[in-house]
Design an enzyme around this catalytic site. Structure first.
Site, short mmCIF file in Angstrom:
data_model
loop_
_atom_site.label_atom_id
_atom_site.label_comp_id
_atom_site.label_asym_id
_atom_site.label_seq_id
_atom_site.Cartn_x
_atom_site.Cartn_y
_atom_site.Cartn_z
CB VAL A 1 -4.92 -0.06 4.84
CG1 VAL A 1 -5.80 -0.90 3.93
CG2 VAL A 1 -5.71 1.10 5.42
CD GLU A 2 -1.86 4.14 8.02
OE1 GLU A 2 -1.56 4.58 9.14
OE2 GLU A 2 -2.13 4.86 7.04
CG ASN A 3 -1.64 -3.06 13.80
OD1 ASN A 3 -1.17 -4.19 13.95
ND2 ASN A 3 -2.01 -2.32 14.81
CE1 TYR B 1 0.26 2.96 13.22
CE2 TYR B 1 -1.80 3.95 12.48
CZ TYR B 1 -0.52 3.52 12.22
OH TYR B 1 -0.01 3.63 10.96
NE ARG C 1 -3.23 2.72 2.56
CZ ARG C 1 -3.20 3.59 3.58
NH1 ARG C 1 -2.58 3.28 4.70
NH2 ARG C 1 -3.80 4.75 3.48
#
Ligand code: P53
Length: 476
Positions: A373-375, A313, A85
């Site tokens: 799509v984010e961590n 997060y 990504r």
């Protein structure tokens, strides 16, 4: 189901402005990220009036991915990435944002980048706008407070959908569009929407207006993308920090519910194509007269997203207070510390169970496929004299989150498309502009002041993540 789907999209995530550098190369224009200096934990990044001499702008060079992407993608391929990504820097395609014709050199760069990914069997997952809109649109138009931005964005979206439709299937429109719910601080309004507020200006209605234009632009882009190629999958992108009540006191519970309303209504509009009633009632109570036309409402219903991409997060917590009888949420004041979880060095609450909760929350509300799509874990890494980085804390963080993610899929039946940990290669922090807040499996030799060789090397987590992907999430 016994585990993740066979075609689960394991990968990593970045954003153009945080790693590319090459801020003036190939005809690129100045973006909002190019006028932000380096800050630190508790020291906000300064937003300067254009690019000024003598300031440290970490995104100008970033990690020089613009020149080194082949080497980096090779390392991603070695970890077994199925997808990668990143975002398209709007300013490479339309340097000022209001041109009629795109910049061919910018288009060519992403052709080459996507070809390189595909050569390694890595599917690009692309965000259209990730905190990097043209700065010219801020100075000339006032950012997204101006309706004209809708046309500029949709033109940009159409150009890139047309150009890359056979190389890129998965898209998202606006990165973390809901960050601007925190409109009292300067960072989110500027990075989301190019908003600069006058002293004393009533910020809240301006944020809602800008977000409305973005949601219309997103819907029109989704519609245009489907017309260009019905096989494209176009999602939204939400920053998910679920907000817990500090106690089970009924007012704390209601405060948490209101807070969730105020942070996540954006998803309702993206998914359902209309505003939730609680928000319309809130606009009325506050007397906000927003420019929302009948054409806009029609457009929203025609551009509902195919999936929900989100970042996770940390979780938040809140409580009711006597001075807030309506239980209104003000993100700069309403959050409290959760005594049951640890915090990162940057004060982000570490809460793997919150990811399972978030997956279930999204699934219960919307029944759309979900994509994490984010961590990731921003931490200070120490490179040993032999060059190794023993980032066991990062492995522990990611493993704990993947375990919860698996429970959401296997036990709770959530439809999860993939997982792309943030900053799979070290890059410039968005929130602070620091290099030392690292997320990567790949170490990049560069410090906060911009010193370093930019050499890449594998951290301990590199081989760990390779095993995770190879075993489709079984070997943690
Ligand atoms: P940094 C706040 C809260 C949650 C996610 O953030 C956020 C932010 C903004 O800082 O941003 C996302 O670099 C964003 C990325 C960013 C990443 O989280 O501040 O989509 O661009 O780098 C991590 O540690």
């Amino acid at each position: 189901m016994s585990g993740f789907k066979a075609d689960f999209l394991w990968g990593g995530a970045v954003a153009a402005h945080q790693l590319e550098g090459g801020w003036k190369e190939g005809g690129k224009g100045v973006s909002v990220a190019d006028v932000m200096t380096a800050g630190a934990h508790g020291v906000p990044r300064e937003i300067t009036n254009g690019v000024l001499d003598g300031k440290n702008y970490p995104n100008h060079e970033a990690i020089d991915f613009y020149h080194r992407y082949k080497e980096d993608i090779k390392l991603f391929a070695e970890m077994g990435f199925k997808c990668f990504r990143t975002s398209i820097a709007w300013t490479r395609i339309f340097p000022k944002g209001d041109e009629l014709e795109p910049n061919e050199a910018g288009l060519k760069f992403y052709d080459d980048l996507f070809d390189e990914c595909l050569k390694h069997g890595i599917e690009p997952v692309i965000t259209l706008s990730h905190f990097e809109m043209p700065f010219h649109l801020v100075t000339e138009y006032g950012g997204w407070r101006n309706r004209k931005l809708i046309d500029f964005f949709v033109r940009f979206a159409k150009v890139v959908f047309q150009r890359y439709q056979h190389k890129v299937k998965y898209w998202m429109t606006f990165n973390e569009i809901n960050n601007q719910a925190n409109f009292h601080e300067d960072f989110a309004p500027f990075t989301n929407s190019g908003l600069k507020y006058a002293p004393g200006e009533d910020r809240e209605p301006v944020m809602f207006q800008a977000a409305h234009y973005e949601l219309v632009a997103s819907a029109l882009a989704v519609k245009a993308g489907r017309e260009i190629n019905p096989s494209l999958q176009i999602g939204c992108m939400i920053a998910m920090c679920p907000i817990y009540p500090l106690t089970c006191a009924p007012d704390d519970m209601m405060m948490a519910m209101n807070a969730m309303h105020r942070r996540y209504w954006f998803t309702d509009v993206h998914v359902r194509g209309k505003y939730p009633q609680h928000l319309l009632n809130y606009f009325e109570r506050r007397g906000f007269a927003l420019d929302i036309t009948e054409e806009d409402k029609a457009a929203l219903t025609q551009g509902c997203v195919d999936y929900i991409g989100f970042s996770y997060y940390m979780s938040f917590a809140t409580k009711a207070t006597a001075d807030n009888p309506q239980l209104d949420y003000d993100e700069s004041k309403s959050l409290v510390s959760n005594p049951y979880v640890q915090k990162s060095d940057w004060g982000w609450q570490i809460d793997p169970v919150g990811l399972r909760y978030s997956l279930n929350w999204f699934w219960d509300h919307y029944q759309l496929p979900l994509f994490i799509v984010e961590n990731g874990f921003g931490a200070i890494d120490v490179q040993e004299s032999d060059g190794t980085v023993n980032d066991q804390y990062r492995i522990d963080y990611l493993a704990a989150h993947i375990r919860e993610m698996k429970k959401a899929v296997v036990e709770d039946g959530v439809d999860l498309m993939g997982y792309t940990p943030w900053g799979c290669i070290d890059l410039v922090s968005a929130g602070t502009g620091e290099m030392k807040k690292r997320y990567g499996f790949i170490f990049v030799d560069k410090d906060n002041e911009g010193n370093g060789t930019l050499n890449r090397s594998k951290k301990k987590s590199f081989d760990w993540y390779k095993q995770v992907i190879a075993s489709n999430g079984d070997n943690l």
